[in-house]
Design a protein around this motif. Structure first.
Motif, PDB file in Angstrom:
ATOM      1  N   SER A   1       0.841  -1.194   0.000  1.00  0.00           N
ATOM      2  CA  SER A   1       0.000   0.000   0.000  1.00  0.00           C
ATOM      3  C   SER A   1       0.875   1.243   0.000  1.00  0.00           C
ATOM      4  O   SER A   1       1.760   1.387   0.849  1.00  0.00           O
ATOM      5  CB  SER A   1      -0.911  -0.010   1.234  1.00  0.00           C
ATOM      6  N   GLY A   2       0.629   2.155  -0.944  1.00  0.00           N
ATOM      7  CA  GLY A   2       1.506   3.304  -1.158  1.00  0.00           C
ATOM      8  C   GLY A   2       1.578   4.278  -0.005  1.00  0.00           C
ATOM      9  O   GLY A   2       2.619   4.907   0.223  1.00  0.00           O
TER      10      GLY A   2
ATOM     11  N   GLY B   1       3.593   7.616  -0.224  1.00  0.00           N
ATOM     12  CA  GLY B   1       2.828   7.669  -1.457  1.00  0.00           C
ATOM     13  C   GLY B   1       1.388   8.051  -1.157  1.00  0.00           C
ATOM     14  O   GLY B   1       1.023   8.330  -0.010  1.00  0.00           O
ATOM     15  N   PRO B   2       0.533   8.027  -2.170  1.00  0.00           N
ATOM     16  CA  PRO B   2      -0.864   8.436  -1.980  1.00  0.00           C
ATOM     17  C   PRO B   2      -1.712   7.339  -1.361  1.00  0.00           C
ATOM     18  O   PRO B   2      -1.465   6.151  -1.552  1.00  0.00           O
ATOM     19  CB  PRO B   2      -1.327   8.723  -3.415  1.00  0.00           C
ATOM     20  N   LYS B   3      -2.727   7.749  -0.611  1.00  0.00           N
ATOM     21  CA  LYS B   3      -3.725   6.809  -0.123  1.00  0.00           C
ATOM     22  C   LYS B   3      -4.565   6.308  -1.302  1.00  0.00           C
ATOM     23  O   LYS B   3      -4.689   6.977  -2.321  1.00  0.00           O
ATOM     24  CB  LYS B   3      -4.624   7.471   0.914  1.00  0.00           C
ATOM     25  N   GLY B   4      -5.142   5.133  -1.124  1.00  0.00           N
ATOM     26  CA  GLY B   4      -6.047   4.613  -2.141  1.00  0.00           C
ATOM     27  C   GLY B   4      -5.369   3.919  -3.298  1.00  0.00           C
ATOM     28  O   GLY B   4      -6.027   3.616  -4.296  1.00  0.00           O
ATOM     29  N   THR B   5      -4.078   3.641  -3.188  1.00  0.00           N
ATOM     30  CA  THR B   5      -3.367   2.933  -4.249  1.00  0.00           C
ATOM     31  C   THR B   5      -2.435   1.897  -3.647  1.00  0.00           C
ATOM     32  O   THR B   5      -1.672   2.179  -2.733  1.00  0.00           O
ATOM     33  CB  THR B   5      -2.538   3.896  -5.120  1.00  0.00           C
TER      34      THR B   5
ATOM     35  N   MET C   1      -1.434   5.599  -9.226  1.00  0.00           N
ATOM     36  CA  MET C   1      -0.460   4.614  -9.693  1.00  0.00           C
ATOM     37  C   MET C   1       0.903   5.260  -9.910  1.00  0.00           C
ATOM     38  O   MET C   1       1.947   4.701  -9.539  1.00  0.00           O
ATOM     39  CB  MET C   1      -0.955   3.979 -10.991  1.00  0.00           C
ATOM     40  N   ILE C   2       0.890   6.434 -10.490  1.00  0.00           N
ATOM     41  CA  ILE C   2       2.140   7.165 -10.715  1.00  0.00           C
ATOM     42  C   ILE C   2       2.777   7.537  -9.376  1.00  0.00           C
ATOM     43  O   ILE C   2       3.991   7.419  -9.188  1.00  0.00           O
ATOM     44  CB  ILE C   2       1.870   8.415 -11.577  1.00  0.00           C
ATOM     45  N   GLY C   3       1.944   7.954  -8.427  1.00  0.00           N
ATOM     46  CA  GLY C   3       2.452   8.301  -7.106  1.00  0.00           C
ATOM     47  C   GLY C   3       3.031   7.102  -6.381  1.00  0.00           C
ATOM     48  O   GLY C   3       4.072   7.206  -5.724  1.00  0.00           O
ATOM     49  N   PHE C   4       2.381   5.947  -6.496  1.00  0.00           N
ATOM     50  CA  PHE C   4       2.900   4.725  -5.872  1.00  0.00           C
ATOM     51  C   PHE C   4       4.292   4.415  -6.405  1.00  0.00           C
ATOM     52  O   PHE C   4       5.233   4.150  -5.638  1.00  0.00           O
ATOM     53  CB  PHE C   4       1.955   3.552  -6.148  1.00  0.00           C
TER      54      PHE C   4
END
Length: 384
Positions: A204-205, A210-214, A248-251
């Motif tokens: 989990s990112g 990273g961002p939540k939700g990815t 996805m990019i943030g992860f």
């Protein structure tokens, strides 16, 4: 209001500004649906596949083994559902201290009379008894039963680590499917997943800036997978729904930064962890810890003796601007306390608090927390 001292990074981390910078173009200019054929849609699709390749390269696997999800809970659910519904597993071996995203999912499938489950033995620190794991697999295999083994890489409350390679080797000997919840370790260790024998691994990112939700689900080459969410053909027909492109990019960017800076970050965070431990012991030698040396370096689980309950101490810390937790943040509002502490037979009086650290935690935050705890708990303050 007091300045916030954030010591709950195992619950979530703040978004790295560099990660946000990488995400922003796909929240503004490149907003096209990746399933579209026109240019801004193709731009989004290309960015997704570039991110997938980056994640795969960092984890030492093929791009076709990486599926983007909404986070660890969905990834865990998908892996367990696939093992039961598609891969023929009718017995699940797990542990009593798994995250509820695993425990409740196992419970759900074991409500079916055709699916059974058992817990592997643990020591006082939550470490897996590998001999017991092997005995259970041997017994089930001799009875002609195919097993799923679902064991987390690091416990989210006390940080206890699983030897992934040893567990994977045991599972392989008995033809078991091996799933590991790696939410607390991917992004904190430079894992090469193909080396451990796992069939499924979850991440989990938001656990590593990273961002939540990815999140992602890793699926080993040759392992079948079926959708948990049905609809369109996104994620190679495995995970329906319009893609969270910026997530996805943030992860991928957050994982890249974590791998680039892993050694320096680990050394620094270990220093914070030790400073917190040493400072607390200066307050009182009766303070104890649930972590042993085989534990995730970002987490410190502390027992404070006395009559103050966990919820009250957390509330007083919150009033002082200090963020910590009594265990998993996902269990907030649960009146039954920590299932991890219960499972390990930890019945000492007083409060149990989890402090967790990141690369953005300051040494001054540790000093403030210790000073505040000294005041709340009436300990004499003798910081070095």
């Amino acid at each position: 209001m007091n300045e916030i001292v954030y010591l709950d990074n195992a619950a979530t981390t703040s978004l790295d500004p560099v990660v946000l910078e990488a995400m922003l173009p796909f929240l503004t200019n490149y907003y096209g649906n990746p399933s579209s054929s026109y240019s801004i849609g193709r731009k989004s699709k290309t960015a997704i596949e570039a991110s997938r390749k980056k994640v795969a390269d960092l984890l030492g696997v093929k791009s076709t083994s990486i599926y983007f999800t909404s986070g660890g809970t969905e990834s865990n659910n998908t892996a367990i559902a696939t093992a039961v519904k598609t891969l023929g597993c009718t017995h699940i071996i797990t542990s009593a201290i798994e995250h509820h995203a695993v425990l409740h999912t196992v419970e759900h499938y074991c409500a079916d009379k055709n699916i059974t489950c058992s817990f592997v033995k643990l020591n006082e620190y939550g470490e897996v008894d590998y001999n017991d794991l092997e005995l259970q697999l041997n017994s089930q295999t001799k009875a002609g039963i195919k097993c799923l083994v679902s064991l987390m890489h690091a416990n989210n409350e006390i940080g206890t680590l699983l030897d992934l390679k040893q567990a994977g080797e045991i599972c392989n000997r008995y033809g078991a499917i091996f799933h590991s919840d790696c939410v607390q370790t991917i992004g904190h260790y430079p894992l090469q997943l193909a080396e451990y024998g796992v069939h499924f691994a979850s991440a989990s990112g938001h656990k590593f800036h990273g961002p939540k939700g990815t999140g992602i689900l890793y699926v080993s080459a040759g392992t079948k997978i079926t959708p948990l969410i049905h609809g369109g053909g996104q994620e190679r027909k495995v995970r329906a729904g319009t893609e969270n492109v910026h997530g996805m990019i943030g992860f991928a960017k957050a994982l890249e930064l974590a791998h680039e800076n892993y050694l320096a970050d680990q050394i620094y965070i270990n220093t914070l962890n030790k400073a917190m431990r040493d400072g607390l012991l200066q307050l009182s030698p009766e303070i104890s810890f649930n972590n042993n040396d085989n534990a995730l370096y970002t987490v410190l689980s502390v027992n404070f003796p006395g009559n103050m309950e966990t919820d009250l101490l957390l509330a007083m810390l919150d009033q002082a601007g200090i963020c910590a937790s009594g265990g998993s943040a996902c269990s907030s509002g649960d009146d039954h306390g920590s299932h991890v502490m219960h499972a390990l037979g930890k019945k000492q009086s007083g409060a149990t608090i989890r402090f967790s650290f990141s690369k953005l935690t300051r040494m001054g935050d540790i000093d403030i927390a210790i000073t505040t705890l000294a005041g709340i708990l009436k300990y004499p303050l003798s910081l070095a």
